[in-house]
Scaffold this motif. Structure first.
Motif, PDB file in Angstrom:
ATOM      1  N   PHE A  71      70.655  37.333 140.722  1.00  0.00           N
ATOM      2  CA  PHE A  71      70.970  36.213 139.837  1.00  0.00           C
ATOM      3  C   PHE A  71      72.050  36.559 138.805  1.00  0.00           C
ATOM      4  CE2 PHE A  71      66.615  34.953 141.196  1.00  0.00           C
ATOM      5  CZ  PHE A  71      66.938  33.734 141.771  1.00  0.00           C
ATOM      6  N   GLY A  72      73.079  37.259 139.262  1.00  0.00           N
ATOM      7  CA  GLY A  72      74.182  37.564 138.346  1.00  0.00           C
ATOM      8  C   GLY A  72      74.948  36.343 137.889  1.00  0.00           C
ATOM      9  N   GLU A  73      74.820  35.231 138.609  1.00  0.00           N
ATOM     10  CA  GLU A  73      75.546  34.018 138.221  1.00  0.00           C
ATOM     11  C   GLU A  73      75.010  33.407 136.932  1.00  0.00           C
ATOM     12  OE1 GLU A  73      72.912  32.505 141.723  1.00  0.00           O
ATOM     13  OE2 GLU A  73      73.438  34.402 140.762  1.00  0.00           O
ATOM     14  N   ILE A  74      73.804  33.797 136.523  1.00  0.00           N
ATOM     15  CA  ILE A  74      73.257  33.279 135.266  1.00  0.00           C
ATOM     16  C   ILE A  74      74.163  33.649 134.097  1.00  0.00           C
ATOM     17  CG2 ILE A  74      71.330  33.426 133.641  1.00  0.00           C
ATOM     18  CD1 ILE A  74      70.653  31.829 136.129  1.00  0.00           C
ATOM     19  N   ALA A  75      74.618  34.888 134.077  1.00  0.00           N
ATOM     20  CA  ALA A  75      75.495  35.331 132.986  1.00  0.00           C
ATOM     21  C   ALA A  75      76.790  34.554 132.976  1.00  0.00           C
ATOM     22  CB  ALA A  75      75.770  36.834 133.120  1.00  0.00           C
ATOM     23  N   ALA A  76      77.289  34.180 134.161  1.00  0.00           N
ATOM     24  CA  ALA A  76      78.530  33.415 134.234  1.00  0.00           C
ATOM     25  C   ALA A  76      78.319  31.970 133.817  1.00  0.00           C
ATOM     26  CB  ALA A  76      79.092  33.474 135.659  1.00  0.00           C
ATOM     27  N   LEU A  77      77.255  31.350 134.336  1.00  0.00           N
ATOM     28  CA  LEU A  77      77.010  29.935 134.070  1.00  0.00           C
ATOM     29  C   LEU A  77      76.768  29.660 132.595  1.00  0.00           C
ATOM     30  CD1 LEU A  77      76.520  27.066 135.145  1.00  0.00           C
ATOM     31  CD2 LEU A  77      74.150  27.741 135.630  1.00  0.00           C
ATOM     32  N   TYR A  78      76.083  30.583 131.915  1.00  0.00           N
ATOM     33  CA  TYR A  78      75.766  30.382 130.502  1.00  0.00           C
ATOM     34  C   TYR A  78      76.647  31.235 129.588  1.00  0.00           C
ATOM     35  CZ  TYR A  78      71.684  28.153 132.566  1.00  0.00           C
ATOM     36  OH  TYR A  78      70.862  27.340 133.317  1.00  0.00           O
ATOM     37  N   GLY A  79      77.762  31.716 130.135  1.00  0.00           N
ATOM     38  CA  GLY A  79      78.681  32.542 129.359  1.00  0.00           C
ATOM     39  C   GLY A  79      79.909  31.784 128.890  1.00  0.00           C
ATOM     40  N   GLU A  80      80.807  32.503 128.247  1.00  0.00           N
ATOM     41  CA  GLU A  80      81.970  31.912 127.591  1.00  0.00           C
ATOM     42  C   GLU A  80      82.840  31.071 128.525  1.00  0.00           C
ATOM     43  OE1 GLU A  80      83.201  31.732 124.626  1.00  0.00           O
ATOM     44  OE2 GLU A  80      82.149  33.200 123.376  1.00  0.00           O
ATOM     45  N   ARG A  81      82.987  31.501 129.795  1.00  0.00           N
ATOM     46  CA  ARG A  81      83.951  30.844 130.665  1.00  0.00           C
ATOM     47  C   ARG A  81      83.469  29.512 131.241  1.00  0.00           C
ATOM     48  NH1 ARG A  81      86.047  36.182 133.986  1.00  0.00           N
ATOM     49  NH2 ARG A  81      83.819  36.685 133.858  1.00  0.00           N
ATOM     50  N   MET A  82      82.148  29.256 131.206  1.00  0.00           N
ATOM     51  CA  MET A  82      81.646  28.006 131.774  1.00  0.00           C
ATOM     52  C   MET A  82      80.914  27.117 130.786  1.00  0.00           C
ATOM     53  SD  MET A  82      80.352  28.923 135.659  1.00  0.00           S
ATOM     54  CE  MET A  82      80.388  27.206 136.180  1.00  0.00           C
ATOM     55  N   ILE A  83      80.362  27.689 129.737  1.00  0.00           N
ATOM     56  CA  ILE A  83      79.435  26.935 128.909  1.00  0.00           C
ATOM     57  C   ILE A  83      80.096  25.783 128.178  1.00  0.00           C
ATOM     58  CG2 ILE A  83      79.629  28.272 126.771  1.00  0.00           C
ATOM     59  CD1 ILE A  83      76.421  26.895 128.471  1.00  0.00           C
ATOM     60  N   SER A  84      81.398  25.838 127.980  1.00  0.00           N
ATOM     61  CA  SER A  84      82.055  24.746 127.271  1.00  0.00           C
ATOM     62  C   SER A  84      82.257  23.520 128.143  1.00  0.00           C
ATOM     63  CB  SER A  84      83.407  25.211 126.708  1.00  0.00           C
ATOM     64  OG  SER A  84      84.263  25.598 127.758  1.00  0.00           O
ATOM     65  N   SER A  85      82.150  23.669 129.470  1.00  0.00           N
ATOM     66  CA  SER A  85      82.363  22.528 130.353  1.00  0.00           C
ATOM     67  C   SER A  85      81.207  22.255 131.305  1.00  0.00           C
ATOM     68  CB  SER A  85      83.646  22.725 131.175  1.00  0.00           C
ATOM     69  OG  SER A  85      83.591  23.930 131.919  1.00  0.00           O
ATOM     70  N   TRP A  86      80.226  23.157 131.397  1.00  0.00           N
ATOM     71  CA  TRP A  86      79.082  22.977 132.274  1.00  0.00           C
ATOM     72  C   TRP A  86      77.792  22.984 131.461  1.00  0.00           C
ATOM     73  CZ3 TRP A  86      78.961  22.636 137.770  1.00  0.00           C
ATOM     74  CH2 TRP A  86      80.229  22.626 138.360  1.00  0.00           C
ATOM     75  N   SER A  87      76.840  22.183 131.891  1.00  0.00           N
ATOM     76  CA  SER A  87      75.573  22.041 131.168  1.00  0.00           C
ATOM     77  C   SER A  87      74.421  22.729 131.887  1.00  0.00           C
ATOM     78  CB  SER A  87      75.256  20.550 130.964  1.00  0.00           C
ATOM     79  OG  SER A  87      76.190  19.951 130.093  1.00  0.00           O
ATOM     80  N   GLY A  88      74.674  23.949 132.407  1.00  0.00           N
ATOM     81  CA  GLY A  88      73.619  24.753 133.000  1.00  0.00           C
ATOM     82  C   GLY A  88      73.328  24.411 134.445  1.00  0.00           C
ATOM     83  N   GLY A  89      72.070  24.622 134.862  1.00  0.00           N
ATOM     84  CA  GLY A  89      71.742  24.372 136.256  1.00  0.00           C
ATOM     85  C   GLY A  89      70.292  24.633 136.602  1.00  0.00           C
ATOM     86  N   LEU A  90      69.957  24.310 137.864  1.00  0.00           N
ATOM     87  CA  LEU A  90      68.604  24.404 138.392  1.00  0.00           C
ATOM     88  C   LEU A  90      68.567  25.373 139.562  1.00  0.00           C
ATOM     89  CD1 LEU A  90      68.446  20.595 138.313  1.00  0.00           C
ATOM     90  CD2 LEU A  90      66.675  21.900 137.137  1.00  0.00           C
ATOM     91  N   VAL A  91      67.853  26.466 139.404  1.00  0.00           N
ATOM     92  CA  VAL A  91      67.727  27.452 140.476  1.00  0.00           C
ATOM     93  C   VAL A  91      66.860  26.881 141.596  1.00  0.00           C
ATOM     94  CG1 VAL A  91      66.740  29.695 141.084  1.00  0.00           C
ATOM     95  CG2 VAL A  91      68.056  29.448 138.974  1.00  0.00           C
TER      96      VAL A  91
END
Length: 472
Positions: free
Chosen positions: A271-291
Motif C-alpha cells: 500500500f505504498g500508494e497511500i503516501a502518494a494519494l494523501y501526500g503533497e502531490r495529490m492532496i490538493s486536487s484529490w479527495s482520497g479514496g476507497l481501498v
C-alpha cells in the motif's frame, strides 16, 4: 416543514450524531462549517457481488452483530468511509447505520445492483431505463435519506467501459443523476451528493469532462470516482502513472477520489500508494479514496478473513494498510484544499469533452425523459425510511484475531462524541499490545513524532445540524 417530524424526533432523541452531513462544493467535500472532508475508506461487500440475494432479507447493512464487529475493526484501522455496493431497500438498516455513525464512519452507497432490472445495461441503455428501474433507485434513496452519515449515492459504476457503451450510455448517466437529484430535492431532508464511479480506461477523461460540464446542475455530477489499480507492489510515483492522473484531471470543478484502488498483483500489498494519494502531490486536487476491499473474497483483495462462524481474522494486508494510514499527515489534508469551492463548470463543448479522444463518445446533453415522473412526484412507495436509533451494545459477539493469530480481548466500538469522526489512531492492531483499548476517534492526538494530529473533519452540534438540514 420539509423534514418529516418522525425523522427529526429520532435524530434529536435517538442517538448522538458523531458525524455531520457533507455536501460537494467545487472540488471538495465539505461540511456545514466549510471544513474539507477527505475520504479514507474501504469497499465493503461481505460475500462479494455474487452474495447479494434480496430474497434472503439481508444485505451488508442489515445484521447489527456483523456491523458491530466490522465497525470495531474499521475504527481501529482508522477509516472514515465505506462504500457499499448492493443493498435491499426493503430491509431495515437503522442499527447498522447508527453503529457506523457512532464511530464516525460515513457510507457511500450504490443505488444499482447486479440483478436484472436494477441497473443500466451498458449496450442496451434504452431498454433498461424504465419505470421499474426508477422505482428501484428511488426506493434506495428513501431507505437511506434519513441517515446523516450517508455521504453520497453512486448513480453508476463503470457503465461506460468500451467504445460501444461510450457511444450510447453517457446521456443516460446524466439522466440518472438528474432523476436522483430531483427526487432527493423533493423527498429528502437535505442535499445528498450524487456522482459516478468510472473505469480507469481511455473513457475516463471524456466521461469526467462530460459529467462535470455545463449549467444544468441537476444532471451534472457532484463528484467523480475512479476505480484505479495502477499502483502495484513497490511502484513509485514515476512508474505508477499517478502523475498522469494528476495531469489528466487538473482544474477539476468537482471532487475527485479513487472509488476503488489497491492492486493485488503482489501480496501482501504494501500500500505504498497511500503516501502518494494523501501526500503533497495529490492532496490538493484529490479527495482520497476507497481501498478494495474489506473482506477476503474469491478475487483475493481482502484485508480481513471472515470465518463461517462470524469470527474475523486480520490479514497482513490489514497491518500494512494500518501502518500506511498512521503515517498520513492529517494536518496536510485539512489545510490543502482542492479547487476553489466556487469553481466554474466548463461549457459542454466537444473541444473540452473529447480533446483528441474518439468521436464515438456521445457528448449529447439532450437527455432521455424520466420514464416514471409519477414516482418523482408521489414517491417510490417505500415506507422503510431509515432513521438513527440508540446504540446500546458496544462489544461484538464475534471473536477477532490479529494477523499473528492472537485473539483481541474485548473487541468493541468506541462511541465518539458529537464533535468527532474517525481518524487513524496510530496504533498497531496486530501488535502484542493490541488487545487493550479500542482505537479510533479524532480530536487532538499525539502522532509518532510527538506533535499534535489535527482532525480533518469537525462535527457540528444539534442546532447547526438542524439548520444544515434545511428546516423551515
Amino acid at each position: 416543514m420539509k423534514l418529516q417530524l418522525s425523522v427529526l424526533a429520532a435524530f434529536l432523541a435517538g442517538s448522538a450524531s458523531a458525524v455531520r452531513p457533507l455536501i460537494a462544493k467545487g472540488g471538495n467535500f465539505v461540511n456545514s462549517a466549510g471544513d474539507r472532508f477527505v475520504i479514507v475508506g474501504l469497499a465493503y461487500q461481505p460475500g462479494g457481488a455474487s452474495g447479494y440475494d434480496p430474497a434472503s432479507g439481508k444485505d451488508p447493512l442489515s445484521d447489527p452483530d456483523i456491523c458491530l464487529r466490522d465497525a470495531a475493526v474499521m475504527q481501529r484501522l482508522g477509516i472514515n468511509t465505506i462504500r457499499v455496493y448492493n443493498v435491499n431497500p426493503e430491509v431495515n438498516h437503522d442499527m447498522c447505520m447508527s453503529i457506523f455513525n457512532s464511530v464516525g464512519i460515513y457510507v457511500a452507497l450504490d443505488v444499482n445492483s447486479p440483478l436484472a432490472g436494477d441497473s443500466i445495461h451498458r449496450h442496451e441503455p434504452e431498454s433498461s431505463y424504465h419505470e421499474g428501474y426508477i422505482k428501484r433507485i428511488y426506493s434506495v434513496v428513501d431507505a437511506f435519506r434519513g441517515y446523516p452519515n450517508l455521504l453520497s449515492f453512486f448513480a453508476g459504476n463503470e457503465v461506460v467501459n468500451d467504445a460501444l457503451s461510450a457511444s450510447l450510455v453517457p446521456p443516460y448517466i446524466r439522466a440518472i443523476h438528474r432523476d436522483l437529484k430531483k427526487y432527493i430535492a423533493k423527498h429528502a431532508p437535505r442535499t445528498i451528493p450524487v456522482g459516478y464511479s468510472a473505469a480507469d480506461d481511455p473513457t475516463r477523461r471524456p466521461m469526467w469532462a462530460y459529467l462535470s460540464c455545463g449549467d444544468d446542475a441537476d444532471s451534472r455530477t457532484d463528484f467523480y470516482g475512479l476505480n484505479s489499480y495502477q499502483w502495484c507492489g513497490d511502484s513509485t510515483w514515476e512508474s505508477s502513472g499517478y502523475q498522469g492522473l494528476v495531469d489528466t484531471f487538473k482544474n477539476t470543478s468537482v471532487p475527485l477520489f479513487f472509488s476503488e484502488f489497491g492492486c493485488n498483483k503482489i501480496r501482501p500489498r504494501p500500500f505504498g500508494e497511500i503516501a502518494a494519494l494523501y501526500g503533497e502531490r495529490m492532496i490538493s486536487s484529490w479527495s482520497g479514496g476507497l481501498v478494495y476491499e474489506y473482506s477476503q473474497e474469491k478475487s483475493d483483495y481482502g484485508i480481513v478473513q471472515i470465518d463461517s462462524n462470524g469470527d474475523a481474522r486480520l490479514l497482513k494486508d490489514f497491518d500494512n494498510l494500518q501502518s500506511q494510514y498512521n503515517n498520513i499527515n492529517l494536518n496536510l489534508i485539512k489545510t490543502k484544499s482542492a479547487a476553489t469551492t466556487t469553481a466554474r463548470h466548463p461549457k459542454c463543448e466537444d473541444t473540452f469533452i473529447l480533446q483528441g479522444h474518439s468521436e464515438k463518445f456521445n457528448t449529447s446533453t439532450t437527455l432521455p425523459p424520466n420514464p416514471a415522473t409519477n414516482l418523482l412526484e408521489k414517491g417510490s412507495g417505500n415506507t422503510n425510511v431509515g432513521k438513527l436509533v440508540p446504540v446500546t451494545q458496544t462489544k461484538t459477539p464475534h471473536k477477532v484475531f490479529t494477523s499473528t493469530g492472537v485473539q483481541i480481548d474485548g473487541i468493541e466500538i468506541k462511541m465518539l462524541k458529537d464533535d468527532e469522526s474517525n481518524t487513524p489512531s496510530g496504533e498497531n492492531t496486530s501488535s502484542s499490545t493490541a488487545s487493550s483499548g479500542s482505537g479510533g476517534g479524532s480530536g487532538d492526538e499525539k502522532d509518532a513524532t510527538g506533535g499534535l494530529r489535527v482532525s480533518a473533519v469537525l462535527v457540528v452540534g444539534v442546532a447547526v445540524v438542524v439548520g444544515f438540514w434545511g428546516l423551515a
